[in-house]
Design an enzyme around this catalytic site. Structure first.
Site, PDB file in Angstrom:
ATOM      1  N   HIS A  11      41.356  93.708 -45.622  1.00 19.63           N
ATOM      2  CA  HIS A  11      39.918  93.843 -45.819  1.00 19.63           C
ATOM      3  C   HIS A  11      39.563  95.184 -46.480  1.00 19.63           C
ATOM      4  CE1 HIS A  11      35.758  94.667 -44.095  1.00 19.63           C
ATOM      5  NE2 HIS A  11      35.591  93.589 -44.834  1.00 19.63           N
ATOM      6  N   GLU A  40      41.176  91.711 -50.013  1.00 17.56           N
ATOM      7  CA  GLU A  40      39.739  91.466 -50.183  1.00 17.56           C
ATOM      8  C   GLU A  40      39.125  92.726 -50.761  1.00 17.56           C
ATOM      9  OE1 GLU A  40      35.420  91.477 -48.698  1.00 17.56           O
ATOM     10  OE2 GLU A  40      36.993  92.959 -48.402  1.00 17.56           O
ATOM     11  N   ASP A  89      35.234  94.310 -52.769  1.00 17.05           N
ATOM     12  CA  ASP A  89      33.805  94.053 -53.011  1.00 17.05           C
ATOM     13  C   ASP A  89      33.426  94.509 -54.410  1.00 17.05           C
ATOM     14  OD1 ASP A  89      33.143  93.339 -50.137  1.00 17.05           O
ATOM     15  OD2 ASP A  89      33.974  95.351 -49.895  1.00 17.05           O
ATOM     16  N   HIS A 134      31.817  98.735 -51.975  1.00 15.14           N
ATOM     17  CA  HIS A 134      31.124  97.863 -51.033  1.00 15.14           C
ATOM     18  C   HIS A 134      29.607  97.996 -51.088  1.00 15.14           C
ATOM     19  CE1 HIS A 134      29.375  96.724 -47.129  1.00 15.14           C
ATOM     20  NE2 HIS A 134      30.303  95.776 -47.133  1.00 15.14           N
ATOM     21  N   GLU A 189      34.885  89.574 -53.519  1.00 22.56           N
ATOM     22  CA  GLU A 189      33.594  89.297 -52.885  1.00 22.56           C
ATOM     23  C   GLU A 189      32.488  89.881 -53.745  1.00 22.56           C
ATOM     24  OE1 GLU A 189      32.657  90.782 -48.895  1.00 22.56           O
ATOM     25  OE2 GLU A 189      30.588  90.182 -49.314  1.00 22.56           O
TER      26      GLU A 189
HETATM   27  O1  G3P Z   1      34.653  89.101 -47.069  1.00 26.00           O
HETATM   28  C1  G3P Z   1      34.646  89.422 -45.718  1.00 26.00           C
HETATM   29  C2  G3P Z   1      33.846  90.669 -45.436  1.00 26.00           C
HETATM   30  O2  G3P Z   1      34.228  91.642 -46.365  1.00 26.00           O
HETATM   31  C3  G3P Z   1      32.360  90.452 -45.522  1.00 26.00           C
HETATM   32  O3  G3P Z   1      31.624  91.582 -45.115  1.00 26.00           O
HETATM   33  O4  G3P Z   1      30.370  93.668 -45.405  1.00 26.00           O
HETATM   34  O5  G3P Z   1      32.826  93.760 -45.134  1.00 26.00           O
HETATM   35  O6  G3P Z   1      31.838  92.893 -47.248  1.00 26.00           O
HETATM   36  P1  G3P Z   1      31.672  93.038 -45.756  1.00 26.00           P
HETATM   37 MG    MG Z   2      33.659  92.346 -48.284  1.00 28.84          MG
END
Ligand code: G3P
Ligand code: MG
Length: 233
Positions: free
Chosen positions: A15, A42, A44, A57, A116
């Site tokens: 993450h 993952e 952002d 993010h 994401e």
């Molecule tokens: O994609 C899972 C997670 O990353 C979603 O929440 O705020 O960490 O981007 P966030």
């Molecule tokens: Mg995320």
């Protein structure tokens, strides 16, 4: 209870990279994730002022860099000038904000990337960029389901994941199925056997976010998930 247990090894998504050990969404965190044996990463994505997808993010650079202001208000040269590592630890001083293109080039076919999409206007730019990386292994996700549906219209084969942030999952899961999504991404704490079983019966994998404890990972596996997001891959 055997019948609920996933018989295969869960897919481990790092993450924001291995973000417990290195600054989130940085190449250092992505390398640490690969070293730790993660199956995928993952990250952002927002759009820079000059229209390129960048990996960060928040909507602003304030929390994770030494700069201030909206990502959408800064050009790529301005963003690349920022220090996105010192906030985490002096050992990462000078770590830059990555461009999505650079992460795609680095990951190649070795690692799957869960992109994401945070800002709606990044959708088309991500599709355009993916056109330049035909061998990339990606899964595009978002909390913005309208955006995901639009992206599906543009690309029939794009692997899509529907993110939700509440315990009310049924409507979103039905929309994910209607969009031919690959996967459904509920909060770990709201991931139940009923949810997993509905998704599996409807052709959706389940990747909950975000779980760091061994007991949490074990209990998700017992619920039958296909993988999970963790800061500690
Ligand atoms: O994609 C899972 C997670 O990353 C979603 O929440 O705020 O960490 O981007 P966030
Ligand atoms: Mg995320």
């Amino acid at each position: 209870m055997k019948e609920f247990s996933s018989q295969i090894k869960p897919f481990v998504w790092a993450h924001r990279g291995a973000s417990a050990f290195a600054p989130e969404n940085s190449m250092a965190a992505f390398r640490a994730a690969e070293d730790a044996g993660a199956d995928g990463i993952e990250l952002d994505v927002h759009l820079s002022r000059d229209g390129l997808p960048v990996v960060i993010h928040d909507e602003t650079v304030d929390r994770t860099t030494d700069g201030t202001g909206a990502v959408a208000g800064l050009t790529v040269p301005e963003l690349l000038d920022l220090d996105a590592g010192s906030w985490f630890s002096p050992e990462f001083a000078g770590e830059p904000i990555p461009l999505l293109a650079d992460v795609l080039a680095w990951a190649g076919e070795r690692l799957r990337l869960n992109i994401e999409i945070k800002s709606e206007d990044a959708g088309q730019a991500v599709l355009d960029l993916l056109g330049q990386f035909p061998c990339a292994r990606v899964l595009v996700s978002s909390f913005n389901h309208k955006l995901l549906r639009r992206m599906r219209q543009h690309d029939n084969g794009l692997p899509i994941g529907f993110l939700v942030d509440s315990r009310f999952w049924r409507l979103a899961a039905k929309r994910a199925r209607a969009c031919s999504a690959e996967s459904f991404h509920p909060p770990a704490r709201h991931t139940t056997r009923a949810l997993v079983s509905w998704c599996h019966n409807n052709g959706l994998k389940v990747f909950p976010w975000t779980v760091d404890s061994r007991s949490g990972k074990r209990s998700l596996c017992r619920a039958g998930v296909d993988g999970y997001f963790t800061n500690r891959p």
